[in-house]
Structure formats: structure tokens, C-alpha cells
Design a protein around this motif. Structure first.
Motif, PDB file in Angstrom:
ATOM      1  N   PHE A 178       8.220  -1.400  -4.510  1.00  0.00           N
ATOM      2  CA  PHE A 178       8.072  -2.531  -3.593  1.00  0.00           C
ATOM      3  C   PHE A 178       9.232  -3.517  -3.724  1.00  0.00           C
ATOM      4  N   LEU A 179       9.568  -3.895  -4.939  1.00  0.00           N
ATOM      5  CA  LEU A 179      10.595  -4.914  -5.148  1.00  0.00           C
ATOM      6  C   LEU A 179      12.010  -4.400  -4.921  1.00  0.00           C
ATOM      7  N   SER A 180      12.215  -3.106  -4.999  1.00  0.00           N
ATOM      8  CA  SER A 180      13.555  -2.564  -4.754  1.00  0.00           C
ATOM      9  C   SER A 180      13.823  -2.353  -3.272  1.00  0.00           C
ATOM     10  N   ASP A 181      12.801  -2.466  -2.454  1.00  0.00           N
ATOM     11  CA  ASP A 181      12.943  -2.286  -1.005  1.00  0.00           C
ATOM     12  C   ASP A 181      13.400  -3.600  -0.369  1.00  0.00           C
ATOM     13  N   THR A 182      14.658  -3.931  -0.567  1.00  0.00           N
ATOM     14  CA  THR A 182      15.173  -5.221  -0.115  1.00  0.00           C
ATOM     15  C   THR A 182      15.318  -5.317   1.398  1.00  0.00           C
ATOM     16  N   ASP A 183      15.392  -4.170   2.087  1.00  0.00           N
ATOM     17  CA  ASP A 183      15.539  -4.206   3.542  1.00  0.00           C
ATOM     18  C   ASP A 183      14.211  -4.108   4.274  1.00  0.00           C
ATOM     19  N   CYS A 184      13.116  -4.004   3.525  1.00  0.00           N
ATOM     20  CA  CYS A 184      11.776  -3.876   4.113  1.00  0.00           C
ATOM     21  C   CYS A 184      11.699  -2.699   5.069  1.00  0.00           C
ATOM     22  N   LEU A 203      -0.472  -8.980  -3.500  1.00  0.00           N
ATOM     23  CA  LEU A 203      -0.865  -7.792  -4.259  1.00  0.00           C
ATOM     24  C   LEU A 203       0.162  -7.464  -5.344  1.00  0.00           C
ATOM     25  N   ALA A 204       1.435  -7.666  -5.054  1.00  0.00           N
ATOM     26  CA  ALA A 204       2.470  -7.437  -6.070  1.00  0.00           C
ATOM     27  C   ALA A 204       2.309  -8.419  -7.219  1.00  0.00           C
ATOM     28  N   ARG A 205       2.054  -9.681  -6.898  1.00  0.00           N
ATOM     29  CA  ARG A 205       1.831 -10.682  -7.959  1.00  0.00           C
ATOM     30  C   ARG A 205       0.611 -10.337  -8.793  1.00  0.00           C
ATOM     31  N   SER A 206      -0.436  -9.873  -8.152  1.00  0.00           N
ATOM     32  CA  SER A 206      -1.656  -9.494  -8.863  1.00  0.00           C
ATOM     33  C   SER A 206      -1.393  -8.321  -9.806  1.00  0.00           C
ATOM     34  N   TRP A 231      13.859  -8.454 -14.246  1.00  0.00           N
ATOM     35  CA  TRP A 231      14.153  -8.098 -12.860  1.00  0.00           C
ATOM     36  C   TRP A 231      12.930  -8.344 -11.982  1.00  0.00           C
ATOM     37  N   VAL A 232      11.747  -7.918 -12.444  1.00  0.00           N
ATOM     38  CA  VAL A 232      10.514  -8.124 -11.677  1.00  0.00           C
ATOM     39  C   VAL A 232      10.268  -9.617 -11.478  1.00  0.00           C
ATOM     40  N   HIS A 233      10.392 -10.378 -12.552  1.00  0.00           N
ATOM     41  CA  HIS A 233      10.170 -11.828 -12.476  1.00  0.00           C
ATOM     42  C   HIS A 233      11.112 -12.465 -11.450  1.00  0.00           C
ATOM     43  N   GLN A 234      12.381 -12.087 -11.481  1.00  0.00           N
ATOM     44  CA  GLN A 234      13.368 -12.670 -10.561  1.00  0.00           C
ATOM     45  C   GLN A 234      13.106 -12.259  -9.117  1.00  0.00           C
ATOM     46  N   ARG A 235      12.800 -10.970  -8.887  1.00  0.00           N
ATOM     47  CA  ARG A 235      12.536 -10.503  -7.518  1.00  0.00           C
ATOM     48  C   ARG A 235      11.296 -11.173  -6.943  1.00  0.00           C
ATOM     49  N   LEU A 236      10.244 -11.324  -7.761  1.00  0.00           N
ATOM     50  CA  LEU A 236       9.047 -12.018  -7.276  1.00  0.00           C
ATOM     51  C   LEU A 236       9.357 -13.471  -6.961  1.00  0.00           C
ATOM     52  N   ALA A 237      10.167 -14.117  -7.790  1.00  0.00           N
ATOM     53  CA  ALA A 237      10.561 -15.506  -7.522  1.00  0.00           C
ATOM     54  C   ALA A 237      11.363 -15.588  -6.223  1.00  0.00           C
ATOM     55  N   LEU A 260       0.827  -1.210   0.000  1.00  0.00           N
ATOM     56  CA  LEU A 260       0.000   0.000   0.000  1.00  0.00           C
ATOM     57  C   LEU A 260       0.863   1.261   0.000  1.00  0.00           C
ATOM     58  N   TYR A 261       1.969   1.219   0.713  1.00  0.00           N
ATOM     59  CA  TYR A 261       2.866   2.376   0.745  1.00  0.00           C
ATOM     60  C   TYR A 261       3.557   2.547  -0.612  1.00  0.00           C
ATOM     61  N   ALA A 262       3.985   1.450  -1.221  1.00  0.00           N
ATOM     62  CA  ALA A 262       4.605   1.520  -2.550  1.00  0.00           C
ATOM     63  C   ALA A 262       3.616   2.071  -3.569  1.00  0.00           C
ATOM     64  N   GLU A 263       2.379   1.631  -3.483  1.00  0.00           N
ATOM     65  CA  GLU A 263       1.341   2.105  -4.398  1.00  0.00           C
ATOM     66  C   GLU A 263       1.057   3.591  -4.165  1.00  0.00           C
TER      67      GLU A 263
END
Length: 179
Positions: free
Chosen positions: A59-65, A124-127, A92-98, A24-27
Motif C-alpha cells: 500500500f505505502l509503496s504505491d505512490t502513484d495510486c 485501515l493502514a494506520r490500524s 519508512w512506514v512511519h514517514q509514509r503514513l505521516a 483491500l487490494y494490497a491486503e
């Protein structure tokens, strides 16, 4: 301040509703970047494509949460480089989601009593990624032969069906530049 939606709203984490705060914050960040750029109507599919592409990037670039308001400005250069034309964003998106899916599966197998709860942020990211891949939008054909169009207006030139992410990504990149 971690924004992971792993806990319930009261912090117990015992199977209650988990709030997807990271997504939600990324969005929200993506929405604000696109609105400030004033590139297209907020009700258009193009806006949604740009927002989803940017939200995935954030969302996916936030590796440290630990995405927080103060770090947004420091992340703009990272998001610009990830969304640049010559970058393999889709891969990149495909790999980060995996990677995140594998991490979630590992965490789920480590929980007591085999209780598994889906990560609402990841869902939500997958959707969003599924929508960006599977939805096609009618866009100007940038590969058309110059002078081959009958009219000079924006809506009169040749069009081609394009995956939503291919429209959203450059819009998101431009919105970051305009911010």
C-alpha cells in the motif's frame, strides 16, 4: 486504474460509504503471497503479522495510486528491497503514513464547505500499523546463547516477546522470495 477509496460505491463522493479499494487490494496481494509460500497456518497470528507487514509495504509503496494486477510482478523487486533485513522499514512506514496523513489533511482543507471525510484506505493502514507495533508475539530468541537450550525442538528453545512487525516483516520478505 486508480484504486483509491475516495468515491462512494456509486461514484458520487457525497458522504456515502467510501470503499477502501487500495488497502483491500494490497491486503489481497499480501495474503496471496503468504499463502503461496505456505510458511505458516493462515489462522496464526504470525500469518496476520506477515500479511499486515506486506500489505503496508504494498500500500505505502504505491505512490502513484495505480496498483493494478499487471504491475504486481514488476513491484516484487521493490517490495523485496523495502522488506530486506538491513532496511529501516519501520521508519519508512512511519514517514509514509505521516506523508499520506499530511496529504489527506491538505486535500480535506481544500474541499468545499470544510467537509472532511477520512480516507478509509489510510485508516485501515494506520490500524494495521498500530496492531503491528502494539502487539507482541512469542518467538524463538535468535540471540540466545547456542547450546543453552534444554531441548532441540522448535517449541522447546528460549523464547522472547517480539513486536508483531519484527516477525511479520521477515515472513513477508521470505514469501516474496518464494513467489
Amino acid at each position: 486504474m486508480p484504486h483509491r477509496g475516495q468515491e462512494s460505491t456509486d461514484g458520487t463522493g457525497d458522504g456515502e460509504l467510501a470503499v477502501p479499494m487500495a488497502w483491500l487490494y494490497a491486503e489481497y496481494i499480501a495474503d496471496e503471497l503468504l499463502r503461496s509460500g505456505d510458511l505458516m497456518p493462515t489462522t496464526s497470528f504470525e500469518f496476520r503479522a506477515g500479511r499486515d507487514a506486506l500489505a503496508l509495504t504494498v500500500f505505502l509503496s504505491d505512490t502513484d495510486c495505480e496498483l493494478s494486477g499487471i504491475r504486481v510482478i514488476t513491484q516484487l523487486e521493490t517490495w523485496l528491497s523495502l522488506t530486506a533485513y538491513d532496511q529501516p522499514w519501520q521508519e519508512w512506514v512511519h514517514q509514509r503514513l505521516a506523508d499520506l496523513t499530511a496529504d489527506a489533511a491538505t486535500a480535506a482543507s481544500a474541499t468545499a464547505a470544510g467537509r472532511t471525510t477520512a480516507d478509509p484506505d489510510l485508516e485501515l493502514a494506520r490500524s494495521a500499523w498500530r496492531w503491528l507495533r502494539e502487539t507482541e508475539l512469542l518467538a524463538p530468541d535468535l540471540n540466545a546463547v547456542p547450546g543453552g537450550a534444554a531441548g532441540a525442538g522448535e517449541d522447546e528453545g528460549p523464547k522472547v516477546w517480539t513486536p508483531a512487525w519484527q516477525l511479520g516483516l521477515p515472513l513477508g520478505h521470505l514469501a516474496i522470495h518464494l513467489f
